[in-house]
Enzyme design. Structure first.
Site: not given
Length: 943
Positions: A621-623
């Site tokens: 997701l993040d990253p």
């Protein structure tokens, strides 16, 4: 007197005549001389590999010649052959079902296993010399039945050229088909063309009729009846052999002009629509040494692995129709890889592709591929299964979708029929039989019951013998090695088909969506390896996977898993990714992880590249999704002439607002240690041209600021790691602002600061928290952190002392979290690890609660006319208590998709890889959207 004047049934007479003739072949006289040469008997078997197969290895005229030479020819009855049985009878053949008397049996295509007769010599196209998986059971049966197999494909002269093939008519039929399909495809795209009047090859009685239809279409083209919106059409023919020559014979019926490869761009820009342009591409035009460049034909023949193809870069971008006619060997470079196809089939921005008037614009220059080589996974890598005469075409798009039901939609039209010549069966049979006939006498010497050494075959026939006396012949023993290589990391589950082995390291919340996605493909065998075997067992039972116990720090066990796998997905704590990566490189397995690239992983780039291993990172997701959405927006702006001046991004996983009822305003759906550790990390970002650094150790929470992009939500955000490196990674080096941050509900930063000040987020060992030490409560530990010697202090006074240290708001927060209670601590060595375990239980999502993922990009844009704009990309995903949390879905799903892309060859870059190329991020986003993970993009002008 004939049987007609006698009024005798002609069929009964024919059978009687055949029986009589058959007897006379064996009973010419009572001769028991041992030196009499036994009668030569061959059989032509009935073709049953396809309902469309109407060819035969010999025509009646070939049979007539064989009979005159004293050969008995048995023909299995078939009403499907292009030549009727009566023609073979007239030629002197015996038509009967039983062909067991023949010592040599001729066919065209593969023979069903149950119809293989032991101790015979068989001649047909076996499609086994590349260890083609579908035909390995047949090869095993041939070996078990002591059959001598002669493969037409390997009948070659001294120069290595095939001497027996249907190639010319494969080219003829293939070219007719692709012209027919091109007409339908262009019509679906909104363009009527003369190609609409060309039918499929099998609709014509012979190729002469097809040629006339093509000449008629060519006449209309010459008169200017092609839509000018299509621009000039270019047909690229690979190779110069029989297949290519057959294709080009048909092409010559159109008004045409040949150009060399180096002129293709000029043709694409300035060519005439009143003719079709052709280009014959040879090896020297696109093959170059990996090191040093250049092309040496002799070296290439001996070491094809030293070469790469530049076809995708120098020729394919200017190709309208690719007619692929080349033979592809296993070690040879591919013309078009799967990543090449992704790039070529993305919407085109090339200036030489005309704007369409009155019809949709062409999506890209490449309109069609006629892969006459029909070699799945070969020179056209994404063509992994053949089309059929029943369904001759499919649309293949950049996201690997295949549509066989429509000519409308994205992608390139592909025709890859593996029995093209059977669409022109009489001409093909005549052509092939005439080529094969000169070698028949030599083949007839074969006695499969005798050792191969006792025969004296010509070099042409000797070189085509694949099996003999229950073994592969020496030149073809490599097939066993290929089979082993093809089945590496594949095993059979419950007696089913072989499956590709994938190991998922970890069994937490994120693992479930990964297992679920990969288990959709029944050709993938998933193993879940975890030190919490009970969790792994539950997942395995739910999705039909396997579970194994694994201690994360057990390097020997990790190496063993990697050796049995084709790919490992590491969902372990990120400090273990380096160990996993080393195990993968040593085993030749790929690795995929959702985490940031660790320095110890980055250091393995060259080693992994040399080993042919992909270490794919930052696909969560993040990253992960944040990268994909950012790049999609940035490239769209740049492709339309804009400049990105600033990039600000926030992302975070939160409990749904109604469940954020604690002092942290947070609940853990991801690794708590990672969440807390990030709060004491440093950060770096670019703001209006100035580098801003936030020191680690606790300053991060002090720079949190309020966010108001979603009305009704009280968010705050703070910088995340080093944002500055993404200016170059995203291709926006001129941007004056580059900021990537984390989203939390307002109040998170204040509570974390209190925990930091009190010492709860200290990653260093604390003697009171040693797992083997005496028991201790949270209240006692708080006293230790406050330096109080008397741990019997009144609770009220303890709270007061804590407020004096960290403030009353912070003290209330820690108290509400139970950190002053008399509950015993489960000690994990360090305050950080101990509080992480505690909060993972204390602040976990309850059964009916759900979480919420938020991602926000804001891009400042300047257009070429000076206008300024703010692009906003917002993604929100809410978890489902009945299935997966939002965090698990948004981390696990892209990880699983990326892993499958590596397995399927869509990602072929080796070494340490990030998902930044358009062919990767566009496919990931497309599949995420298909699974319900979408984002909203808006824009507004800036004053």
């Amino acid at each position: 007197m004939s049987y007609l004047t006698k009024k005798i049934n002609p069929i009964l007479y024919l059978r009687s005549w055949q029986r009589h003739r058959k007897i006379t072949l064996y009973v010419k006289k009572e001769d028991t001389d041992e030196n009499v040469v036994p009668k030569k008997i061959i059989a032509i078997r009935r073709e049953d590999q396809s309902v469309w197969e109407r060819r035969a290895p010999f025509s009646p005229s070939n049979v007539s010649k064989l009979v005159r030479q004293g050969v008995t020819v048995i023909v299995q009855p078939s009403n499907r052959r292009a030549y009727p049985m009566q023609s073979y009878i007239n030629a002197g053949a015996i038509v009967q079902e039983d062909i067991s008397e023949a010592s040599v049996i001729f066919g065209v295509k593969q023979t069903p296993i149950d119809l293989l007769i032991p101790n015979k010599t068989y001649c047909f196209f076996s499609h086994t010399i590349k260890a083609q998986e579908a035909n390995m059971p047949m090869l095993d049966a041939i070996l078990a039945k002591n059959i001598r197999l002669i493969d037409y494909e390997k009948l070659m002269d001294d120069a290595g050229n095939r001497v027996v093939a249907f190639g010319k008519y494969a080219g003829v039929a293939g070219m007719i088909n692709i012209l027919h399909g091109l007409g339908l495809r262009l019509l679906a795209l909104g363009h009527h063309t003369p190609f609409m009047h060309i039918g499929p090859a099998h609709n014509y009685r012979n190729s002469s009729m097809a040629r006339q239809a093509i000449r008629d279409a060519g006449y209309e083209i010459a008169l200017g009846m092609m839509p000018r919106s299509l621009g000039p059409l270019t047909f690229i023919f690979t190779g110069s052999g029989n297949v290519s020559q057959g294709s080009q014979e048909i092409f010559h019926e159109l008004p045409h002009e040949y150009v060399p490869p180096e002129m293709l761009r000029k043709v694409a820009e300035h060519g005439s629509p009143n003719k079709i342009y052709g280009c014959e591409v040879r090896r020297r035009h696109h093959l170059v040494r990996r090191i040093g460049g250049g092309y040496d034909p002799q070296e290439y023949e001996e070491h094809p692995e030293r070469y790469i193809s530049t076809f995708a870069q120098t020729i394919a971008p200017y190709t309208s129709v690719l007619v692929n006619c080349i033979y592809w060997a296993v070690d040879s470079p591919k013309l078009l890889t799967i990543p090449d196809a992704k790039h070529l089939l993305l919407p085109s921005h090339t200036p030489w592709l005309p704007k369409s008037i009155g019809a949709p614009a062409l999506p890209h220059r490449m309109l069609g591929i006629c892969d006459i080589s029909a070699d799945p996974g070969g020179s056209i890598e994404f063509m992994n299964e053949c089309t059929t005469i029943d369904t001759p075409f499919c649309l293949y798009d950049a996201d690997r979708n295949k549509d066989t039901k429509s000519f409308k939609g994205p992608g390139v039209l592909v025709c890859s029929i593996d029995n093209m010549p059977t669409q022109l069966p009489r001409e093909s049979t005549d052509f092939f039989g005439d080529l094969l006939f000169p070698y028949t006498e030599d083949i007839l010497r074969s006695d499969a019951t005798k050792p191969l050494e006792e025969h004296n075959f010509s070099p042409v026939v000797q070189g085509a013998i694949i099996t003999s006396n229950g073994k592969l012949t020496p030149p073809f023993e490599y097939i066993n090695e290929l089979r082993m290589a093809n089945t590496r990391c594949r095993h059979t589950v419950d007696g089913g088909e072989p499956q590709t082995s994938v190991v998922i390291l970890g069994s937490g919340l994120v693992s479930a969506p990964v297992v679920e996605y990969l288990s959709r493909d029944k050709n993938i065998a998933v193993t879940i390896a975890s030190q919490i075997k009970e969790e792994a067992d539950v997942l395995a039972e739910k999705y039909g996977a396997r579970a194994e116990y694994l201690q994360a720090n057990d390097e020997e066990a990790l190496h063993s898993l990697a050796a049995r796998s084709r790919l490992l997905i590491s969902l372990l704590p990120y400090d273990l990714h380096g160990t996993v990566a080393k195990a993968c490189i040593n085993a030749g397995a790929h690795m995929v992880t959702a985490s940031y690239v660790r320095p110890e992983v980055q250091e393995l780039h060259n080693t992994a590249k040399e080993a042919g291993v992909t270490l794919l990172n930052e696909v969560g997701l993040d990253p992960g999704i944040d990268h994909l959405l950012a790049l999609e927006c940035i490239h769209d702006i740049q492709n339309h002439g804009g400049r990105v001046d600033s990039f600000i991004s926030y992302c975070g996983g939160l409990p749904a607002a109604e469940f954020s009822d604690n002092a942290l305003r947070y609940k853990f759906s991801w690794n708590p240690r990672g969440v807390l550790l990030n709060t004491i990390s440093g950060a770096k970002y670019l703001s209006r041209g100035q580098i801003v650094e936030v020191l680690g150790g606790g300053e991060l929470m002090s720079v949190a600021r309020e966010l108001d992009f979603l009305p009704g939500f009280a968010f705050e955000g703070f910088p995340n790691r080093d944002s500055t490196i993404y200016s170059s990674l995203y291709g926006i080096e001129d941007a004056h602002t580059m900021f990537r941050g984390t989203i939390r509900y307002k109040g998170f930063a204040e509570t974390i600061k209190a925990m930091q000040l009190f010492g709860f987020i200290d990653p260093n060992p604390h003697p009171s928290l040693h797992p083997e030490g005496p028991n201790i409560t949270w209240r006692q530990f708080a006293c230790e952190l406050l330096g109080l010697m008397d741990q019997s202090i009144f609770y009220e006074n303890l709270r007061t002392r804590l407020a004096e240290r960290i403030g009353s708001t912070g003290a209330q927060a820690l108290e509400s979290l139970g950190l002053l209670s008399d509950d015993l601590i489960v000690k994990c060595g360090t305050p950080l690890d101990t509080i992480s375990l505690y909060l993972s239980k204390k602040l976990q999502l309850e059964k009916d609660e759900t979480d919420f993922v938020v991602l926000r990009h804001e891009l400042g844009v300047t257009w070429s006319d000076g206008r300024k704009e703010l692009r906003e990309v917002t993604m929100t995903v809410r978890g489902d208590p009945a299935s997966h949390t939002a965090m698990a879905r948004t981390v696990g799903l892209p990880t699983a998709i990326a892993a499958k892309m590596v397995l399927d060859g869509e990602i072929q870059e080796r070494g340490v890889v990030l998902p930044f190329s358009p062919g990767v991020y566009k496919s990931l986003l497309s599949r995420l959207r298909a699974d319900g993970i979408t984002a909203k993009e808006t824009s507004r002008p800036l004053n």
